[in-house]
Motif scaffolding. Structure first.
Motif, PDB file in Angstrom:
ATOM      1  N   ALA A  22       0.620  -1.272   0.093  1.00 59.81           N
ATOM      2  CA  ALA A  22       0.000  -0.001  -0.155  1.00 59.81           C
ATOM      3  C   ALA A  22       0.687   1.173   0.167  1.00 59.81           C
ATOM      4  O   ALA A  22       0.564   2.468  -0.697  1.00 59.81           O
ATOM      5  N   VAL A  23       2.130   1.500   0.835  1.00 60.52           N
ATOM      6  CA  VAL A  23       2.769   2.570   0.776  1.00 60.52           C
ATOM      7  C   VAL A  23       4.152   2.562  -0.107  1.00 60.52           C
ATOM      8  O   VAL A  23       4.735   3.482  -0.117  1.00 60.52           O
ATOM      9  N   GLY A  24       4.336   1.309  -0.448  1.00 56.09           N
ATOM     10  CA  GLY A  24       5.686   1.416  -1.282  1.00 56.09           C
ATOM     11  C   GLY A  24       6.748   1.823  -0.479  1.00 56.09           C
ATOM     12  O   GLY A  24       7.089   1.270   0.705  1.00 56.09           O
ATOM     13  N   ASP A  25       7.678   2.601  -1.083  1.00 56.21           N
ATOM     14  CA  ASP A  25       8.689   3.021  -0.517  1.00 56.21           C
ATOM     15  C   ASP A  25       8.722   4.522   0.164  1.00 56.21           C
ATOM     16  O   ASP A  25       9.567   4.954   0.510  1.00 56.21           O
ATOM     17  N   LYS A  26       7.293   4.953   0.545  1.00 54.63           N
ATOM     18  CA  LYS A  26       7.059   6.041   1.026  1.00 54.63           C
ATOM     19  C   LYS A  26       7.277   5.973   2.707  1.00 54.63           C
ATOM     20  O   LYS A  26       7.233   6.967   3.156  1.00 54.63           O
ATOM     21  N   ALA A  27       7.152   4.924   3.117  1.00 52.78           N
ATOM     22  CA  ALA A  27       7.050   4.753   4.567  1.00 52.78           C
ATOM     23  C   ALA A  27       7.949   3.589   4.952  1.00 52.78           C
ATOM     24  O   ALA A  27       7.903   2.422   4.406  1.00 52.78           O
ATOM     25  N   ASP A  28       8.535   3.564   6.169  1.00 53.96           N
ATOM     26  CA  ASP A  28       9.183   2.610   6.866  1.00 53.96           C
ATOM     27  C   ASP A  28       8.298   1.598   7.786  1.00 53.96           C
ATOM     28  O   ASP A  28       7.476   2.436   8.146  1.00 53.96           O
ATOM     29  N   LEU A  29       8.605   0.331   7.814  1.00 53.59           N
ATOM     30  CA  LEU A  29       7.427  -0.240   8.477  1.00 53.59           C
ATOM     31  C   LEU A  29       8.236  -0.790   9.660  1.00 53.59           C
ATOM     32  O   LEU A  29       9.494  -1.287   9.704  1.00 53.59           O
ATOM     33  N   LEU A  30       7.789  -0.434  10.886  1.00 54.05           N
ATOM     34  CA  LEU A  30       8.251  -0.785  12.325  1.00 54.05           C
ATOM     35  C   LEU A  30       7.472  -1.909  12.859  1.00 54.05           C
ATOM     36  O   LEU A  30       6.240  -1.485  13.317  1.00 54.05           O
ATOM     37  N   MET A  58       9.628 -15.666  13.273  1.00 58.94           N
ATOM     38  CA  MET A  58       8.986 -14.629  12.843  1.00 58.94           C
ATOM     39  C   MET A  58       9.973 -13.958  11.991  1.00 58.94           C
ATOM     40  O   MET A  58       9.272 -13.364  10.835  1.00 58.94           O
ATOM     41  N   ALA A  59      11.164 -13.461  12.206  1.00 60.32           N
ATOM     42  CA  ALA A  59      11.949 -12.652  11.547  1.00 60.32           C
ATOM     43  C   ALA A  59      12.012 -13.300   9.842  1.00 60.32           C
ATOM     44  O   ALA A  59      12.163 -12.367   9.068  1.00 60.32           O
ATOM     45  N   ARG A  60      12.335 -14.403   9.770  1.00 59.68           N
ATOM     46  CA  ARG A  60      12.494 -15.171   8.579  1.00 59.68           C
ATOM     47  C   ARG A  60      11.308 -14.757   7.563  1.00 59.68           C
ATOM     48  O   ARG A  60      11.316 -14.660   6.362  1.00 59.68           O
ATOM     49  N   ARG A  61       9.786 -14.677   8.125  1.00 63.09           N
ATOM     50  CA  ARG A  61       8.647 -14.252   7.363  1.00 63.09           C
ATOM     51  C   ARG A  61       8.696 -13.003   7.170  1.00 63.09           C
ATOM     52  O   ARG A  61       8.110 -12.578   6.107  1.00 63.09           O
ATOM     53  N   LEU A  62       9.284 -12.034   7.919  1.00 61.84           N
ATOM     54  CA  LEU A  62       9.303 -10.582   7.456  1.00 61.84           C
ATOM     55  C   LEU A  62      10.218  -9.975   6.774  1.00 61.84           C
ATOM     56  O   LEU A  62      10.031  -8.883   6.206  1.00 61.84           O
ATOM     57  N   GLU A  63      11.467 -10.867   6.468  1.00 59.07           N
ATOM     58  CA  GLU A  63      12.673  -9.978   6.008  1.00 59.07           C
ATOM     59  C   GLU A  63      12.360  -9.459   4.680  1.00 59.07           C
ATOM     60  O   GLU A  63      12.729  -8.587   4.109  1.00 59.07           O
ATOM     61  N   ALA A  64      11.491 -10.335   3.900  1.00 60.75           N
ATOM     62  CA  ALA A  64      11.461  -9.897   2.501  1.00 60.75           C
ATOM     63  C   ALA A  64      10.463  -8.528   2.232  1.00 60.75           C
ATOM     64  O   ALA A  64      10.682  -7.872   1.225  1.00 60.75           O
ATOM     65  N   TYR A  65      10.318  -8.086   3.436  1.00 62.68           N
ATOM     66  CA  TYR A  65       9.415  -6.599   3.251  1.00 62.68           C
ATOM     67  C   TYR A  65      10.346  -5.498   4.063  1.00 62.68           C
ATOM     68  O   TYR A  65       9.851  -4.425   4.008  1.00 62.68           O
ATOM     69  N   ASP A  66      11.482  -5.578   4.344  1.00 62.68           N
ATOM     70  CA  ASP A  66      12.511  -4.881   4.785  1.00 62.68           C
ATOM     71  C   ASP A  66      12.045  -4.007   5.915  1.00 62.68           C
ATOM     72  O   ASP A  66      12.031  -2.912   5.603  1.00 62.68           O
ATOM     73  N   PRO A  67      11.472  -4.447   6.797  1.00 65.19           N
ATOM     74  CA  PRO A  67      11.136  -3.605   7.987  1.00 65.19           C
ATOM     75  C   PRO A  67      12.430  -2.733   8.281  1.00 65.19           C
ATOM     76  O   PRO A  67      13.417  -3.344   8.370  1.00 65.19           O
TER      77      PRO A  67
END
Length: 402
Positions: A203-211, A226-235
């Motif tokens: 939804a936000v693309g590269d306009k916002a970081d995910l925390l 959990m981390a392995r699932r999330l890494e692809a989205y670069d929080p």
């Protein structure tokens, strides 16, 4: 200059109660009439007991003393009763009194506190917000789809935040946190967490970081899953992935994942943060100025972090006086990363102050007024006494079962 009087205030946070159920404010007054405000962040005991502790500490350690003597007042309180260890309740009380002393010092010098702690480094401070329900949907039914349990609705909230100017948003869909943690994440928790990251990133693309927020829920192996699932989205960060007691275990998570680990909201003093840094457990430190030991202690922690290429992101899940203190320490710290805000600092949260926090297009602007730049609104405080019995925050009292 001598400290003469302490006043304390326990106030109920009105709906939507972002920041907690209540806030504990205090005001110190000197014999020459200068006032300083502070805030105690303490979720362990009832707030009225915390204010009684504050009065006891004031009478024993602060009354009649010069507020400029921060180090002396700090050490005498920290070591009172043969303690000399990071006691979370003592440190909450000390934090509130210490920040009020700095407010007085700044007013006496006619300078913002950040000018007295090294001077302004940042002209503006990047801030982030949690994803909250849309206006008018303050109390979503937990059994119905809402921003806290539905990734698509959360993505809509993220878009609204970006449209307001935020360049980072935080969310915590990883499941309940309990007095029995850490635990293994359930498959449903893994799936929902990944869906949140996927949908919000889309939804936000590269306009916002995910925390990505957690609250120490997991075991080391569970945090890795959990981390392995999330890494692809670069929080930008993975917050407090395991309980905070053992930095060596958290360091194992940090070494495993490319996502920076952020931690520290439950820690007190430079001693606990030193262990975090020495272990390599976190590269983003989230001290809470109402708990960590006050402004000078936070400045020492920020300086230690510089030596390890770590950054600070002051934590805020309490009231606006801590927010004001966070702004001061962020402004004078070279390794400041991002500031937690309660929305745009424009809701009922701010009614307890007569002084606004300036937020523009995703950034907080440091105040130029002397001291902390925060003054209590006595009329609003008097109109919102806290009469409840619940603590500021609660954890689930039963274990999480897969």
């Amino acid at each position: 200059m001598r400290l003469e009087k302490l006043e304390t205030f326990v106030v109920a946070n009105p709906p939507p109660r972002h920041g907690g159920r209540y806030f504990i404010f205090l005001r110190l007054t000197t014999a020459c009439g200068i006032t300083g405000v502070g805030e105690i962040y303490n979720a362990t005991f009832g707030p009225n007991l915390c204010t009684a502790m504050a009065h006891d500490v004031f009478e024993r350690q602060f009354a009649g003393r010069d507020p400029h003597h921060i180090e002396r007042l700090w050490r005498q309180t920290y070591g009172a009763g043969f303690t000399m260890r990071p006691d979370v309740t003592v440190m909450g009380v000390l934090s509130g009194l210490e920040m009020a002393c700095w407010d007085i010092i700044g007013k006496a010098a006619d300078q913002p506190v950040y000018q007295l702690l090294g001077g302004k480094v940042h002209d503006r401070l990047r801030s982030y917000t949690y994803l909250y329900p849309a206006e008018g949907d303050v109390y979503p039914d937990p059994d119905e789809p809402n921003v806290y349990n539905d990734a698509d609705i959360a993505a809509e909230a993220a878009v609204r935040a970006v449209e307001q100017g935020f360049t980072a948003v935080k969310f915590d869909p990883a499941g309940p946190y309990t007095v029995y943690d850490g635990h293994q994440p359930r498959l449903s928790d893994l799936d929902l967490s990944e869906a949140y990251c996927r949908q919000i990133r889309s939804a936000v693309g590269d306009k916002a970081d995910l925390l990505f927020g957690t609250h120490g829920q997991f075991t080391v192996s569970g945090a890795k899953r959990m981390a392995r699932r999330l890494e692809a989205y670069d929080p930008l960060w993975f917050e407090e992935p395991i309980p905070p007691e053992n930095p060596a275990d958290m360091a194992e998570v940090a070494r495993y994942t490319a996502i920076p680990v952020a931690a520290g909201e439950r820690l007190c003093t430079k001693h606990e943060f030193a262990r975090l840094l020495e272990a390599g457990a976190a590269s983003i430190l989230q001290m809470n100025l109402g708990r960590v030991g006050g402004l000078l202690e936070a400045k020492k922690i920020a300086s230690m972090a510089e030596t390890r290429q770590a950054q600070i992101a002051p934590h805020l899940y309490c009231g606006p006086v801590v927010a004001a203190a966070n702004i001061q320490i962020a402004t004078c710290s070279p390794n400041f990363l991002i500031l937690e805000s309660i929305g745009r600092f424009d809701g009922p949260f701010m009614d307890f102050l007569t002084t606004p926090i300036s937020w523009e297009a995703g950034f907080v602007l440091p105040p130029v007024s002397p001291g902390l730049g925060a003054e209590l609104n006595d009329a609003v405080i008097a109109a919102h006494p806290y009469t409840g019995k619940e603590l500021h925050l609660n954890m689930v009292a039963e274990p999480v079962n897969p």
